[in-house]
Design a protein around this motif. Structure first.
Motif: not given
Lengths: 79, 365
Positions: B326-349
């Motif tokens: 149960p939650q206290p909201f009148i309504f809720r919506k899904r949101i999204k976040r776009l992420i970019a990681v340089s190829k140099q960091l791909s292994d770490s990610y």
């Protein structure tokens, strides 16, 4: 391929990206073309790389501000 | 036209020099500069800002926030904290400035909240990977039409007073319903403690609960964030006198604080709450999955006691509880976040793929 041939190919790429009737000279830069924004800048770079089968490094891209600069770098990379 | 880079160690001199004094708009605010200069993860030689300008007119800027991957100083990286060009005179600078920044951080860059436009540009460079889209939830505790509608349909901005009146009426009519629905969330069944600094126990708690994180902030990092915000709370009278800056930095309400959650004498959670103009976020949260239900209840209670309009959460553990409990909201919506990681960091990610809601520069804004 000489510089004139390279220019012709880049001119053709520019026409595809920026639209028919865009005037392209060796001194043309982003400030001369309304449609040359950040998106079209990277599109232009990618299209030139594909056309000539080359890859620019970051410092080359930073240094290329006019069409003439693109021609010079492509010519240099082909020799 | 000139392009200049400002290192972390040079920020103070830059602020006191003629260039900063004369440039318009300003390329960095005093608060950002102070914060950046105290960044515990930055070296003096790290670049914080690259600007392009002509005479006294700022044409473009790219900001970098030096960081470490997984908290390891041997794995430096930077997040892109801002990217702006003058719409008339600076459009040719956007790509060169960004690439200069990219080169200066040795192509080790990530972004935790890209716009679709930025993502599209980056995708054509072939230097970045784009991990999965992060799904979050925005829950509305009150009607907020005067902000939501103009953000989607800018032409409705002229009706803002009418929309405010609509919000006021709807929220007034809903008072009995909201009291009934939301009162149950005021009882949390555990103890909370508000903290401005973190003791050794909390430092250790953070360390234990951040093992898989890509950035993995420490207690010291979090204290630096809370003590050195980029946003200033300001009353209306003072706004007119302030400097022009391309990004929002002055708001009516801004505060950040830690909430320690204990149950039967045992620490079960620590959250960093951020409240900006009625919008509550949880940039950092540390808890075991078994305690997610208690943690989200505490967050709900914070929303109600702070009279928040919305709650935004990306933490998968918390999102899951919001979706199932149960939650206290009148309504809720899904949101999204776009992420970019340089190829140099791909292994770490791939190795450490957990991102907190506030990672990158999000916690500051």
């Amino acid at each position: 391929m000489n510089k004139s041939q390279i220019f012709s190919k880049i001119e053709s790429i520019c026409t595809q990206i920026f639209g028919e009737g865009t005037v392209i000279t060796e001194t043309t830069s982003a400030s001369d073309i309304e449609k040359w924004d950040s998106m079209n800048h990277v599109t232009l770079i990618a299209a030139i790389e594909k056309e000539f089968g080359i890859t620019f490094d970051i410092m080359e891209i930073i240094g290329m501000t006019t069409i003439g600069d693109f021609v010079d770098v492509v010519a240099k990379k082909q020799t | 036209m000139q392009i200049t880079e400002i290192k972390v160690a040079g920020l103070n001199d830059f602020l006191e020099g003629n260039l900063w004094q004369n440039l318009s708009p300003k390329p960095i605010t005093l608060l950002r500069a102070i914060s950046q200069s105290k960044n515990p993860r930055a070296n003096a030689e790290d670049v914080a800002l690259i600007i392009g300008y002509e005479d006294n007119r700022l044409l473009g800027l790219v900001g970098l926030l030096p960081d470490f991957i997984h908290g390891e100083s041997t794995m430096p990286t930077s997040s892109n904290s801002c990217w702006w060009v003058d719409p008339q005179k600076g459009k040719h600078l956007a790509v060169p400035l960004f690439l200069k920044a990219f080169a200066l951080c040795k192509q080790r860059m990530f972004m935790t909240d890209c716009t679709p436009h930025t993502l599209q540009i980056l995708s054509r460079t072939n230097w970045f990977d784009f991990p999965e889209i992060q799904s979050g939830i925005r829950g509305f505790l009150k009607f907020n039409l005067h902000e939501v509608i103009p953000s989607k349909f800018p032409s409705t901005g002229k009706f803002i007073n009418l929309l405010k009146l609509g919000d006021h009426c709807l929220n007034f009519l809903l008072i009995p319903y909201l009291k009934l629905k939301q009162n149950r969330f005021r009882k949390i069944g555990c103890k909370v403690e508000y903290l401005s600094v973190l003791n050794a126990e909390m430092h250790q708690f953070i360390e234990i609960h951040s093992q898989d994180e890509f950035i993995r902030r420490s207690g010291i990092d979090l204290e630096w964030i809370v003590q050195n915000p980029w946003i200033k709370q300001l009353n209306n009278e003072k706004r007119g006198a302030l400097v022009a800056y391309p990004f929002s930095h002055l708001v009516k309400q801004f505060k950040q604080y830690f909430v320690k959650i204990t149950d039967s004498g045992q620490t079960i959670g620590l959250v960093l709450i951020s409240l900006r103009d009625g919008h509550l976020k949880v940039p950092y949260s540390y808890f075991h999955e078994n305690h997610a239900q208690q943690v989200i209840k505490v967050i709900y209670r914070e929303c109600l006691s702070q009279k928040a309009v919305t709650l935004t959460v990306f933490s998968p553990g918390l999102v899951k509880r919001i979706n199932t409990d149960p939650q206290p909201f009148i309504f809720r919506k899904r949101i999204k976040r776009l992420i970019a990681v340089s190829k140099q960091l791909s292994d770490s990610y791939q190795k450490y793929s957990v991102l907190q809601d506030g990672d990158g520069d999000i916690v500051f804004t």
